[in-house]
Design a protein around this motif. Structure first.
Motif, short mmCIF file in Angstrom:
data_model
loop_
_atom_site.label_atom_id
_atom_site.label_comp_id
_atom_site.label_asym_id
_atom_site.label_seq_id
_atom_site.Cartn_x
_atom_site.Cartn_y
_atom_site.Cartn_z
N ALA A 190 0.83 -1.20 0.00
CA ALA A 190 0.00 0.00 0.00
C ALA A 190 0.87 1.26 0.00
O ALA A 190 0.57 2.23 -0.70
N HIS A 191 1.95 1.24 0.78
CA HIS A 191 2.85 2.40 0.78
C HIS A 191 3.49 2.62 -0.59
O HIS A 191 3.69 3.76 -1.02
N ALA A 192 3.80 1.53 -1.28
CA ALA A 192 4.37 1.65 -2.63
C ALA A 192 3.38 2.34 -3.56
O ALA A 192 3.77 3.18 -4.39
N TYR A 193 2.11 2.01 -3.43
CA TYR A 193 1.09 2.68 -4.25
C TYR A 193 0.94 4.15 -3.85
O TYR A 193 0.78 5.03 -4.71
N GLU A 194 0.98 4.43 -2.57
CA GLU A 194 0.89 5.84 -2.14
C GLU A 194 2.07 6.65 -2.67
O GLU A 194 1.89 7.81 -3.11
N ASP A 195 3.25 6.06 -2.66
CA ASP A 195 4.41 6.74 -3.23
C ASP A 195 4.21 6.97 -4.73
O ASP A 195 4.58 8.03 -5.26
N LEU A 196 3.64 5.98 -5.40
CA LEU A 196 3.36 6.13 -6.83
C LEU A 196 2.38 7.27 -7.08
O LEU A 196 2.59 8.10 -7.97
N PHE A 197 1.31 7.33 -6.30
CA PHE A 197 0.32 8.39 -6.48
C PHE A 197 0.98 9.77 -6.31
O PHE A 197 0.70 10.70 -7.08
N ALA A 198 1.83 9.90 -5.30
CA ALA A 198 2.50 11.17 -5.06
C ALA A 198 3.42 11.53 -6.23
O ALA A 198 3.46 12.69 -6.68
N GLU A 199 4.15 10.54 -6.74
CA GLU A 199 5.07 10.80 -7.87
C GLU A 199 4.29 11.17 -9.12
O GLU A 199 4.67 12.09 -9.86
N LEU A 200 3.17 10.50 -9.36
CA LEU A 200 2.37 10.80 -10.54
C LEU A 200 1.77 12.20 -10.47
O LEU A 200 1.72 12.92 -11.47
N ALA A 201 1.31 12.58 -9.28
CA ALA A 201 0.75 13.92 -9.12
C ALA A 201 1.83 14.99 -9.34
O ALA A 201 1.59 16.01 -10.00
#
Length: 413
Positions: A366-377
């Motif tokens: 889940a943290h990996a996905y949250e990091d991805l969302f932040a990077e994409l934004a």
């Protein structure tokens, strides 16, 4: 943050459903979660769903439903890609319900979980939302026609997430997606809770859809060799599918009645894996290998074929399990016999498997996905520029090729 998953049918059974619900539950600790099921065929989902996760079905296939009488349900889909394996299950009604939902969805992140659904995501989701396509299959298992259809639509996404690094590399090499992040995040499997396997039960277990690609026939044939050397061991295969009758005939023909059995569907499967001393997988191909991780989390060592693309990223051969060549009956039987003959080794391998499988805990995934969302934004504008630049380069290239063809036709005339 509002996060929405799009899934084929959350009311069924399958690895994509399990991992989607695992991830949604982990993300629900900090976010508002919704799972949108394109289809619904029964009253309640087979898997338990975290009460913090909202489920929204779009098309109800049950006989008594209003949707069953809608003529659009019997018209072929126009948006869902025709080359997708699930195409026959989709309709014009599914197209329109998906469009209506996604046009008005206020989620910050929308995640699709299979190729055809990802086309809905690319076509209809608001560009204000981060649009992430998960690939639970693999690039090379898609037909050439489907890959072409996906490449056209995937260019409008923010990210494509595979379950293995190997498959991400294939997408990066074979599907040009400027401005789209392509990366791997593994599926998550929660701690099953029950006491780990102790390696003493004389049982080999296996689980999955009973279809030819899973090669349960190869496993049964290999177990014939195992049973000849270790007559006190048994094989239990859990699952359902179109290959059930053929597999039962094979068990009967091999004289394994009472020694090998098709156990049907059991969910959750971890309690059965904990009762076994070895879990086996003989697949020709795996996009990830959920059953391998589920077994390892129970402290049960696995013997798996080293098929593309998942097992080698899950199993450390000789440490927490064994990998054998794909399609090799003798190698599969030999690896099973080696573990059967070495009870202390099985226990050590099971302990190592339980430790290694912690990396698939839902929290770090889940943290990996949250990091991805932040990077994409953060990279949204830069990636949009990459997409526009590639578009204009493509147009310029096509124009130049057109001029060359006209010049050559005039010259030859």
């Amino acid at each position: 943050m509002k996060i929405t998953f799009l899934i084929h049918n959350v009311y069924g059974i399958g690895g994509t459903i399990r991992t989607t619900l695992n991830l949604a539950a982990a993300l629900a600790d900090r976010h508002e979660l919704t799972v949108v099921s394109m289809l619904r065929h029964r009253a309640r989902p087979r898997f338990a769903i975290d009460p913090r996760v909202t489920v929204v079905p779009l098309v109800d296939l049950r006989d008594h439903s209003a949707d069953a009488a809608d003529p659009l349900l019997h018209q072929p889909a126009e948006v869902f890609p025709t080359a997708e394996k699930r195409y026959a299950q989709y309709s014009r009604l599914t197209d329109l319900r998906a469009e209506d939902y996604l046009r008005t969805c206020d989620a910050d992140v929308v995640i699709g979980t299979r190729p055809g659904v990802n086309v809905y995501l690319a076509r209809f989701a608001s560009p204000r939302a981060l649009r992430v396509a998960q690939e639970h299959l693999t690039h090379d298992t898609h037909s050439k026609k489907l890959r072409a259809q996906l490449a056209h639509h995937y260019r409008d996404l923010d990210a494509v997430v595979t379950t293995t690094r190997a498959d991400a590399a294939v997408y990066q090499a074979k599907m040009r997606l400027p401005g789209v992040s392509v990366l791997a995040v593994p599926n998550s499997v929660p701690d099953p809770g029950p006491s780990p396997a102790d390696g003493r039960a004389h049982v080999i277990a296996a689980a999955g859809r009973l279809v030819r690609a899973k090669r349960f026939d190869l496993l049964i044939e290999a177990f014939t060799d195992v049973a000849a050397q270790h007559p006190d061991w048994s094989l239990r295969i859990y699952g359902a599918g179109t290959d059930k009758e053929r597999l039962q005939r094979l068990i009967d023909d091999q004289g394994l009645g009472g020694r090998a059995a098709l156990m049907g569907v059991v969910s959750p499967i971890e309690a059965e894996f904990a009762k076994a001393s070895i879990v086996a997988s003989a697949s020709d191909a795996e996009s990830f290998g959920m059953t391998l991780v589920e077994a390892m989390r129970c402290g049960t060592p696995v013997v798996a074929t080293d098929c593309p693309l998942g097992p080698a990223e899950i199993v450390d051969d000789g440490v927490d399990g064994r990998l054998v060549p794909t399609g090799d009956r003798q190698a599969l039987a030999a690896a099973l016999c080696d573990l059967i003959a070495d009870e202390p080794g099985r226990r050590r391998m099971g302990e190592a498997a339980r430790d290694a499988a912690r990396r698939f805990d839902p929290a770090p995934v889940a943290h990996a996905y949250e990091d991805l969302f932040a990077e994409l934004a953060a990279s949204r504008h830069a990636r949009a520029w990459q997409r526009r630049k590639s578009h204009w380069r493509g147009r310029a290239g096509r124009a130049l090729r057109g001029l060359r063809r006209r010049y050559e036709s005039v010259t030859w005339a």
